[in-house]
Design an enzyme around this catalytic site. Structure first.
Site, PDB file in Angstrom:
ATOM      1  N   GLY A  11       0.829  -1.241   0.065  1.00  0.00           N
ATOM      2  CA  GLY A  11       0.030  -0.043   0.101  1.00  0.00           C
ATOM      3  C   GLY A  11       1.003   1.386  -0.046  1.00  0.00           C
ATOM      4  N   ARG A  72       1.092  -4.921  -5.488  1.00  0.00           N
ATOM      5  CA  ARG A  72       1.061  -6.084  -4.666  1.00  0.00           C
ATOM      6  C   ARG A  72       1.402  -7.216  -5.821  1.00  0.00           C
ATOM      7  NH1 ARG A  72      -3.207  -3.858  -1.100  1.00  0.00           N
ATOM      8  NH2 ARG A  72      -1.961  -3.034   0.519  1.00  0.00           N
ATOM      9  N   ASP A 103       5.762  -5.438   5.748  1.00  0.00           N
ATOM     10  CA  ASP A 103       6.297  -6.366   6.268  1.00  0.00           C
ATOM     11  C   ASP A 103       6.389  -7.655   5.046  1.00  0.00           C
ATOM     12  OD1 ASP A 103       3.572  -6.983   6.752  1.00  0.00           O
ATOM     13  OD2 ASP A 103       4.439  -8.947   7.583  1.00  0.00           O
ATOM     14  N   GLY A 104       5.273  -7.487   4.349  1.00  0.00           N
ATOM     15  CA  GLY A 104       5.024  -8.570   3.194  1.00  0.00           C
ATOM     16  C   GLY A 104       6.043  -8.102   1.948  1.00  0.00           C
ATOM     17  N   THR A 126       4.404   2.286   5.498  1.00  0.00           N
ATOM     18  CA  THR A 126       3.043   2.109   5.735  1.00  0.00           C
ATOM     19  C   THR A 126       2.567   2.888   6.808  1.00  0.00           C
ATOM     20  OG1 THR A 126       1.768   0.040   6.714  1.00  0.00           O
ATOM     21  CG2 THR A 126       3.897   0.161   7.422  1.00  0.00           C
ATOM     22  N   ASP A 128       0.137   1.834   8.590  1.00  0.00           N
ATOM     23  CA  ASP A 128      -0.349   1.009   9.669  1.00  0.00           C
ATOM     24  C   ASP A 128       0.796   1.022  11.050  1.00  0.00           C
ATOM     25  OD1 ASP A 128      -2.398   0.139   8.158  1.00  0.00           O
ATOM     26  OD2 ASP A 128      -1.397  -1.435   7.618  1.00  0.00           O
ATOM     27  N   ASP A 130       2.639  -0.993  11.746  1.00  0.00           N
ATOM     28  CA  ASP A 130       2.714  -2.400  12.466  1.00  0.00           C
ATOM     29  C   ASP A 130       4.181  -3.183  12.142  1.00  0.00           C
ATOM     30  OD1 ASP A 130       2.412  -2.470   9.697  1.00  0.00           O
ATOM     31  OD2 ASP A 130       0.891  -4.004   9.836  1.00  0.00           O
ATOM     32  N   ARG A 172      -5.319  -2.179   9.116  1.00  0.00           N
ATOM     33  CA  ARG A 172      -5.030  -3.707   9.210  1.00  0.00           C
ATOM     34  C   ARG A 172      -5.239  -4.336  10.450  1.00  0.00           C
ATOM     35  NH1 ARG A 172      -3.675  -5.986   4.289  1.00  0.00           N
ATOM     36  NH2 ARG A 172      -2.688  -4.214   3.553  1.00  0.00           N
ATOM     37  N   LYS A 214     -25.170  12.374  28.995  1.00  0.00           N
ATOM     38  CA  LYS A 214     -24.248  12.618  28.159  1.00  0.00           C
ATOM     39  C   LYS A 214     -24.492  11.751  26.965  1.00  0.00           C
ATOM     40  CE  LYS A 214     -19.182  12.041  28.236  1.00  0.00           C
ATOM     41  NZ  LYS A 214     -19.074  11.845  26.687  1.00  0.00           N
ATOM     42  N   ARG A 256      -4.793   7.430   3.454  1.00  0.00           N
ATOM     43  CA  ARG A 256      -3.451   7.228   2.766  1.00  0.00           C
ATOM     44  C   ARG A 256      -3.062   7.906   1.992  1.00  0.00           C
ATOM     45  NH1 ARG A 256      -4.113   1.060   1.432  1.00  0.00           N
ATOM     46  NH2 ARG A 256      -3.521   1.730  -0.709  1.00  0.00           N
TER      47      ARG A 256
HETATM   48  O1  F6P Z   1      -1.657  -1.161   4.730  1.00  0.00           O
HETATM   49  C1  F6P Z   1      -2.244   0.064   4.625  1.00  0.00           C
HETATM   50  C2  F6P Z   1      -3.769  -0.157   4.404  1.00  0.00           C
HETATM   51  O2  F6P Z   1      -4.225   1.108   4.132  1.00  0.00           O
HETATM   52  C3  F6P Z   1      -4.453  -0.823   5.695  1.00  0.00           C
HETATM   53  O3  F6P Z   1      -4.554   0.017   6.906  1.00  0.00           O
HETATM   54  C4  F6P Z   1      -5.814  -1.308   4.992  1.00  0.00           C
HETATM   55  O4  F6P Z   1      -6.432  -2.531   5.626  1.00  0.00           O
HETATM   56  C5  F6P Z   1      -5.301  -1.770   3.693  1.00  0.00           C
HETATM   57  O5  F6P Z   1      -4.128  -1.174   3.500  1.00  0.00           O
HETATM   58  C6  F6P Z   1      -6.238  -1.420   2.662  1.00  0.00           C
HETATM   59  O6  F6P Z   1      -5.804  -2.024   1.263  1.00  0.00           O
HETATM   60  P1  F6P Z   1      -6.279  -1.860  -0.214  1.00  0.00           P
HETATM   61  O7  F6P Z   1      -5.999  -0.391  -0.478  1.00  0.00           O
HETATM   62  O8  F6P Z   1      -5.623  -2.917  -0.816  1.00  0.00           O
HETATM   63  O9  F6P Z   1      -7.550  -2.174  -0.171  1.00  0.00           O
END
Ligand code: F6P
Length: 323
Positions: A11, A72, A103-104, A126, A128, A130, A172, A214, A256
């Site tokens: 991504g 990808r 990481d992929g 990324t 994320d 992560d 993710r 509230k 993104r």
């Molecule tokens: O890894 C980045 C990310 O935006 C994640 O947060 C999300 O789950 C995924 O990519 C979405 O992927 P795509 O753009 O392929 O739908």
């Protein structure tokens, strides 16, 4: 090394361009020939490779996305695919490769560097956050700031109508975007994959808040939350509290895009520079991260997904500050 190439994979994330720029300009500064590979490993397999000079990365530090495009690529997971990739690099005498991705993308690089004499360097790109071995990933800071701006706007409506809002953010399998943006927007509840979601407790707390009038409640949900995302959470709340006005907003890919923040440009520039330094010093197959504001080098094969490291104290802060 004398010839190096750079690609972006997985991504896209804001700041990837700043990292590409840093790799290209540092490489050229040291007299290396630098090449850009289009569409990640896909372009590498298809020989979509171009020479990059300093001018080719002018005026991109402030732009989101990636000028090299990204993809990808399944074929790179096969030995035949990787052989094709190697042949294309060898034909140009390229012996160093900088991979900006998640990481992929690193897993592919590990296989590749085991099989062939190409020095691979990984940079974490990324939203994320992560990835192990780094406090920051390129794009995370921009993504959370985008989420914060969006949630702030939604808050106006939430407040005007006394509503419950369930807002889903990306990430993710990781809850970092949810946790950071949730705390920064004063969310009453933050649901993340790293913690089991107790929906009964959530409904009970909303009912208790309703009793004390509230009515405004912000719930930030990570898309990977095991309970099933914002729609599922909203379904249960509406079922149990039919009188409450609950709405869902899924922020999606807005997170993104956009101009990278100062922090993302800065870490991307530092990481890109150090990736080339690594190649020049003869380091092979390392990941370049930043920890405690210092460069951190980790063997690429040791870099995996970061999960389950959500700070308990932060969750306590969420609870206390939302009361
Ligand atoms: O890894 C980045 C990310 O935006 C994640 O947060 C999300 O789950 C995924 O990519 C979405 O992927 P795509 O753009 O392929 O739908």
């Amino acid at each position: 090394v004398s010839r190096i190439a750079v690609l972006t994979s997985g991504g896209d994330s804001p700041g990837m361009n700043a990292a590409i720029r840093a790799v290209v300009r540092t490489g050229n500064y040291y007299g290396l020939e630098v090449y850009g590979i289009m569409r990640g490993y896909q372009g590498l397999l298809e020989d979509d490779i171009y020479r990059m000079d300093n001018r080719s990365v002018a005026n991109i530090i402030q732009r989101g996305g990636t000028i090299l495009k990204t993809a990808r690529c399944k074929e790179f997971r096969t030995p035949e695919g990787r052989k094709k990739a190697y042949d294309n690099l060898k034909a140009r005498n390229i012996d160093g490769l900088v991979i900006i991705g998640g990481d992929g993308s690193f897993r592919g690089a590990v296989e590749f560097s085991r099989e062939f004499d190409i020095a691979c360097i990984g940079l974490a790109g990324t939203i994320d956050k992560d990835i192990q071995g780094t406090d920051f990933t390129i794009g995370f800071d921009t993504a959370v700031n985008t989420a914060v701006q969006a949630i702030d706007k939604i808050r106006d409506t939430m407040d005007a109508h006394d509503r419950i809002f369930i807002i889903e953010v990306m990430g993710r399998d990781a809850g970092y975007i949810a946790l950071h943006s949730g705390i920064a927007t004063g969310a009453e509840n933050i649901l993340i994959p790293e913690q089991k979601t107790d929906i009964e407790a959530l409904v009970a707390s909303l009912q208790e808040k309703e009793r004390r009038k509230k009515l405004v409640n912000l719930i930030v949900v990570a898309e990977g939350d095991e309970f099933g995302g914002a729609n599922e959470v909203a379904r249960v709340i509406k079922e149990r509290m039919p009188q409450a006005e609950a709405r869902v907003a899924i922020l999606g890919h807005i997170q993104r895009g956009g101009a990278p923040t100062c922090l993302d440009r800065l870490i991307a520039s530092r990481m890109g520079y150090h990736a080339v330094e690594c190649l020049i010093q003869g380091r092979r197959n390392v990941f370049v991260g930043i920890m405690n504001n210092k460069m951190n080098y980790v063997p690429l094969e040791k870099v995996g997904k970061k999960k389950g490291t959500i700070n308990e104290e932060w969750m306590k802060i969420v609870k206390i500050l939302a009361s």
